[in-house]
Design a protein around this motif. Structure first.
Motif, PDB file in Angstrom:
ATOM      1  N   HIS A 121       0.871  -1.180   0.000  1.00 18.81           N
ATOM      2  CA  HIS A 121       0.000   0.000   0.000  1.00 18.81           C
ATOM      3  C   HIS A 121       0.909   1.231   0.000  1.00 18.81           C
ATOM      4  O   HIS A 121       1.271   1.756   1.063  1.00 18.81           O
ATOM      5  CB  HIS A 121      -0.904  -0.011   1.232  1.00 18.81           C
ATOM      6  N   HIS A 122       1.254   1.699  -1.193  1.00 16.14           N
ATOM      7  CA  HIS A 122       2.272   2.743  -1.323  1.00 16.14           C
ATOM      8  C   HIS A 122       1.888   4.055  -0.643  1.00 16.14           C
ATOM      9  O   HIS A 122       2.747   4.798  -0.181  1.00 16.14           O
ATOM     10  CB  HIS A 122       2.560   3.000  -2.802  1.00 16.14           C
ATOM     11  N   LEU A 123       0.571   4.353  -0.550  1.00 14.08           N
ATOM     12  CA  LEU A 123       0.163   5.684  -0.086  1.00 14.08           C
ATOM     13  C   LEU A 123       0.535   5.956   1.372  1.00 14.08           C
ATOM     14  O   LEU A 123       0.684   7.111   1.771  1.00 14.08           O
ATOM     15  CB  LEU A 123      -1.334   5.887  -0.316  1.00 14.08           C
ATOM     16  N   ARG A 124       0.708   4.905   2.169  1.00 15.45           N
ATOM     17  CA  ARG A 124       1.196   5.104   3.545  1.00 15.45           C
ATOM     18  C   ARG A 124       2.568   5.755   3.559  1.00 15.45           C
ATOM     19  O   ARG A 124       2.987   6.298   4.581  1.00 15.45           O
ATOM     20  CB  ARG A 124       1.342   3.755   4.254  1.00 15.45           C
ATOM     21  N   ASN A 125       3.283   5.609   2.453  1.00 17.88           N
ATOM     22  CA  ASN A 125       4.638   6.159   2.391  1.00 17.88           C
ATOM     23  C   ASN A 125       4.678   7.584   1.857  1.00 17.88           C
ATOM     24  O   ASN A 125       5.750   8.181   1.771  1.00 17.88           O
ATOM     25  CB  ASN A 125       5.501   5.251   1.508  1.00 17.88           C
ATOM     26  N   ALA A 126       3.538   8.114   1.484  1.00 16.46           N
ATOM     27  CA  ALA A 126       3.516   9.464   0.921  1.00 16.46           C
ATOM     28  C   ALA A 126       3.680  10.492   2.036  1.00 16.46           C
ATOM     29  O   ALA A 126       2.981  10.440   3.057  1.00 16.46           O
ATOM     30  CB  ALA A 126       2.198   9.703   0.190  1.00 16.46           C
ATOM     31  N   GLY A 127       4.592  11.445   1.825  1.00 17.20           N
ATOM     32  CA  GLY A 127       4.814  12.493   2.812  1.00 17.20           C
ATOM     33  C   GLY A 127       3.538  13.249   3.128  1.00 17.20           C
ATOM     34  O   GLY A 127       3.283  13.601   4.285  1.00 17.20           O
ATOM     35  N   ALA A 128       2.716  13.499   2.119  1.00 15.86           N
ATOM     36  CA  ALA A 128       1.480  14.259   2.335  1.00 15.86           C
ATOM     37  C   ALA A 128       0.558  13.529   3.316  1.00 15.86           C
ATOM     38  O   ALA A 128       0.013  14.141   4.245  1.00 15.86           O
ATOM     39  CB  ALA A 128       0.761  14.486   1.004  1.00 15.86           C
ATOM     40  N   HIS A 129       0.394  12.219   3.132  1.00 14.89           N
ATOM     41  CA  HIS A 129      -0.488  11.475   4.039  1.00 14.89           C
ATOM     42  C   HIS A 129       0.111  11.386   5.438  1.00 14.89           C
ATOM     43  O   HIS A 129      -0.616  11.438   6.436  1.00 14.89           O
ATOM     44  CB  HIS A 129      -0.787  10.081   3.470  1.00 14.89           C
ATOM     45  N   ARG A 130       1.430  11.290   5.508  1.00 13.18           N
ATOM     46  CA  ARG A 130       2.055  11.259   6.832  1.00 13.18           C
ATOM     47  C   ARG A 130       1.898  12.609   7.527  1.00 13.18           C
ATOM     48  O   ARG A 130       1.695  12.669   8.742  1.00 13.18           O
ATOM     49  CB  ARG A 130       3.519  10.832   6.715  1.00 13.18           C
ATOM     50  N   ALA A 131       1.941  13.687   6.754  1.00 11.85           N
ATOM     51  CA  ALA A 131       1.758  15.023   7.352  1.00 11.85           C
ATOM     52  C   ALA A 131       0.334  15.167   7.906  1.00 11.85           C
ATOM     53  O   ALA A 131       0.134  15.719   8.995  1.00 11.85           O
ATOM     54  CB  ALA A 131       2.039  16.104   6.304  1.00 11.85           C
ATOM     55  N   VAL A 132      -0.652  14.669   7.168  1.00 14.07           N
ATOM     56  CA  VAL A 132      -2.040  14.741   7.641  1.00 14.07           C
ATOM     57  C   VAL A 132      -2.201  13.897   8.902  1.00 14.07           C
ATOM     58  O   VAL A 132      -2.785  14.333   9.904  1.00 14.07           O
ATOM     59  CB  VAL A 132      -3.035  14.285   6.541  1.00 14.07           C
ATOM     60  N   ARG A 133      -1.633  12.702   8.863  1.00 10.12           N
ATOM     61  CA  ARG A 133      -1.721  11.815  10.031  1.00 10.12           C
ATOM     62  C   ARG A 133      -1.091  12.473  11.268  1.00 10.12           C
ATOM     63  O   ARG A 133      -1.659  12.456  12.363  1.00 10.12           O
ATOM     64  CB  ARG A 133      -1.008  10.496   9.693  1.00 10.12           C
ATOM     65  N   GLU A 134       0.093  13.077  11.082  1.00 14.23           N
ATOM     66  CA  GLU A 134       0.781  13.702  12.222  1.00 14.23           C
ATOM     67  C   GLU A 134       0.000  14.900  12.758  1.00 14.23           C
ATOM     68  O   GLU A 134      -0.071  15.107  13.970  1.00 14.23           O
ATOM     69  CB  GLU A 134       2.201  14.117  11.811  1.00 14.23           C
ATOM     70  N   ALA A 135      -0.587  15.666  11.849  1.00 15.30           N
ATOM     71  CA  ALA A 135      -1.359  16.838  12.294  1.00 15.30           C
ATOM     72  C   ALA A 135      -2.576  16.397  13.113  1.00 15.30           C
ATOM     73  O   ALA A 135      -2.912  17.022  14.127  1.00 15.30           O
ATOM     74  CB  ALA A 135      -1.788  17.668  11.079  1.00 15.30           C
ATOM     75  N   ILE A 136      -3.213  15.323  12.679  1.00 14.96           N
ATOM     76  CA  ILE A 136      -4.376  14.820  13.435  1.00 14.96           C
ATOM     77  C   ILE A 136      -3.925  14.317  14.797  1.00 14.96           C
ATOM     78  O   ILE A 136      -4.515  14.662  15.832  1.00 14.96           O
ATOM     79  CB  ILE A 136      -5.090  13.697  12.648  1.00 14.96           C
ATOM     80  N   ALA A 137      -2.850  13.524  14.793  1.00 17.04           N
ATOM     81  CA  ALA A 137      -2.356  12.953  16.058  1.00 17.04           C
ATOM     82  C   ALA A 137      -1.924  14.054  17.025  1.00 17.04           C
ATOM     83  O   ALA A 137      -2.051  13.899  18.241  1.00 17.04           O
ATOM     84  CB  ALA A 137      -1.199  11.995  15.780  1.00 17.04           C
ATOM     85  N   ALA A 138      -1.442  15.184  16.489  1.00 13.66           N
ATOM     86  CA  ALA A 138      -1.013  16.304  17.338  1.00 13.66           C
ATOM     87  C   ALA A 138      -2.204  17.158  17.788  1.00 13.66           C
ATOM     88  O   ALA A 138      -2.017  18.181  18.448  1.00 13.66           O
ATOM     89  CB  ALA A 138      -0.006  17.166  16.587  1.00 13.66           C
ATOM     90  N   GLY A 139      -3.402  16.779  17.384  1.00 12.36           N
ATOM     91  CA  GLY A 139      -4.600  17.477  17.846  1.00 12.36           C
ATOM     92  C   GLY A 139      -4.910  18.759  17.090  1.00 12.36           C
ATOM     93  O   GLY A 139      -5.725  19.571  17.549  1.00 12.36           O
ATOM     94  N   ARG A 140      -4.295  18.952  15.938  1.00 12.41           N
ATOM     95  CA  ARG A 140      -4.414  20.253  15.277  1.00 12.41           C
ATOM     96  C   ARG A 140      -5.803  20.526  14.697  1.00 12.41           C
ATOM     97  O   ARG A 140      -6.141  21.672  14.427  1.00 12.41           O
ATOM     98  CB  ARG A 140      -3.325  20.406  14.215  1.00 12.41           C
ATOM     99  N   ILE A 141      -6.618  19.482  14.477  1.00 12.25           N
ATOM    100  CA  ILE A 141      -8.006  19.745  14.038  1.00 12.25           C
ATOM    101  C   ILE A 141      -9.018  19.321  15.101  1.00 12.25           C
ATOM    102  O   ILE A 141     -10.209  19.190  14.831  1.00 12.25           O
ATOM    103  CB  ILE A 141      -8.335  19.061  12.680  1.00 12.25           C
TER     104      ILE A 141
END
Ligand code: NDP
Length: 333
Positions: A121-141
């Protein structure tokens, strides 16, 4: 070092994975297997691969310690089980198999043999998806409430083969693209889908009763709801991935793709901020993580269990489309 055998003289290996393996300091490709000896030889010559074989025993008997499986989907199960039996680590293309029951057989066999099984599943490796994941985990939304995935594309002419013509090979847009969307949602949200309702269509490209378009509505464990749109016939659309939360929205554009591109915007009460994201090649990162997992360092980007999940989700979407009802998702893990 990791010596790879390629199972399948495929487009994806030629376009992305051969280079991704060779980009590793400790990666080499020893042999390629095609069902057709002439194609095997031509593919090996064109791609500088030392050996070409036309049966699985010959490949598994050669000096390799990992295989990359990118044949058509109905062949993955048998090839993966044989590779596992031969003690080779397996990076398998999605969908892992035609059914989640079969995917579970692969995972069970790999566990019992102590070998690494990854799903590409290549998309897990995309920087953009990792940035979204990190922002969510950091509580930003704040609390994530809803997500929208736009992954309706135009299937390039050179790929208009088994995907749109051969149900028995696991064709259709749901096994091709919905699996990626289900996996990317799970990865980015850190949440699991529990139920799906889907409509599919045949909009003129796919034959044999196969679907070439799908719209799915997903309910996640946390209560979040998501929608996803997958298509082969959407020539002029953009792709995107959005997560909307109690305190903000993350809006990613041009990110449902094989390339390390796209943008991620965070919008909150304090305004808009473009989030930067890593641009490493998705497939290079996938292979890098897989090599690390072989050394005992962490897991592949997407594990065999993740492959079961995405296939169970796609399976439920197809059942929903066929029955006209919402269907529960159970990976039986
Ligand atoms: P291809 O159609 O290119 O290759 C699949 C098989 O078709 C090959 O193994 C080969 O069989 C046969 N084949 C290929 N070219 C020819 C030809 N010219 N004439 C006759 N037969 C041919 O498939 P893809 O590369 O598009 O997909 C392969 C797998 O990878 C699938 O499971 C797909 O879902 C997955 N995939 C994953 C992507 C990702 O980003 N994660 C992206 C694209 C695909 P043989 O080996 O016997 O020669």
């Amino acid at each position: 070092s990791v010596k790879w055998g390629l199972i399948g003289a495929s487009t994806i290996a030629r376009q992305f994975m051969i280079d991704a393996i060779r980009a590793q300091a400790d990666g080499a490709i020893a042999a390629v297997m095609s069902s057709n000896p002439e194609r095997a030889a031509a593919y090996a010559r064109e791609n500088g691969i030392p050996a070409a074989v036309s049966n699985l025993d010959a490949l598994l008997g050669s000096d390799i310690n990992a295989v990359y499986i990118s044949t058509t989907n109905e062949l993955h199960l048998e090839q993966a089980l044989a590779a596992i039996k031969a003690g080779k680590h397996v990076l398998c293309e999605k969908p892992l198999a035609l059914t989640s029951d079969d995917a579970r057989r692969m995972v069970v066999a790999a566990k019992a043999a102590g070998i690494v099984l990854g799903t590409n599943h290549h998309l897990r490796n995309a920087g953009a998806h990792r940035a979204v994941r990190e922002a969510i985990a950091a509580g930003r939304i704040g609390q994530p409430i809803a997500a929208r995935v736009f992954h309706a594309v135009y299937l390039p002419e050179n790929l208009q083969g088994w995907r749109i013509a051969r149900p028995e090979a696991g064709g259709g847009v749901v096994l091709d693209i919905t699996v990626h969307d289900a996996d990317t949602l799970r990865f980015v949200l850190g949440d699991d889908p529990v139920e799906v309702s889907a409509f599919t269509q045949s909009a003129g490209m796919a034959a044999g009763g196969l679907e070439d378009g799908a719209m799915c509505i997903w309910r996640f464990e946390s209560g979040l709801i998501a929608q996803s749109h997958e298509g082969f016939t959407t020539r002029f659309a953009d792709t995107g991935f959005e997560v909307h939360g109690s305190q903000g929205s993350l809006i990613a554009r041009n990110v449902m793709t094989q390339k390390p591109v796209g943008s991620v915007l965070l919008r909150t009460a304090s305004g808009e901020e473009e989030l930067s994201s890593d641009r490493e090649n998705l497939y290079v990162r996938s292979v890098r993580r897989f090599h690390a997992a072989i050394r005992g360092e962490g897991q592949p980007s997407a594990t065999g269990e993740d492959g079961i999940w995405s296939l169970a989700a796609a399976e439920a979407a197809l059942q929903s489309a066929n029955s006209g009802r919402a269907v529960k998702i159970d990976p039986k893990l």
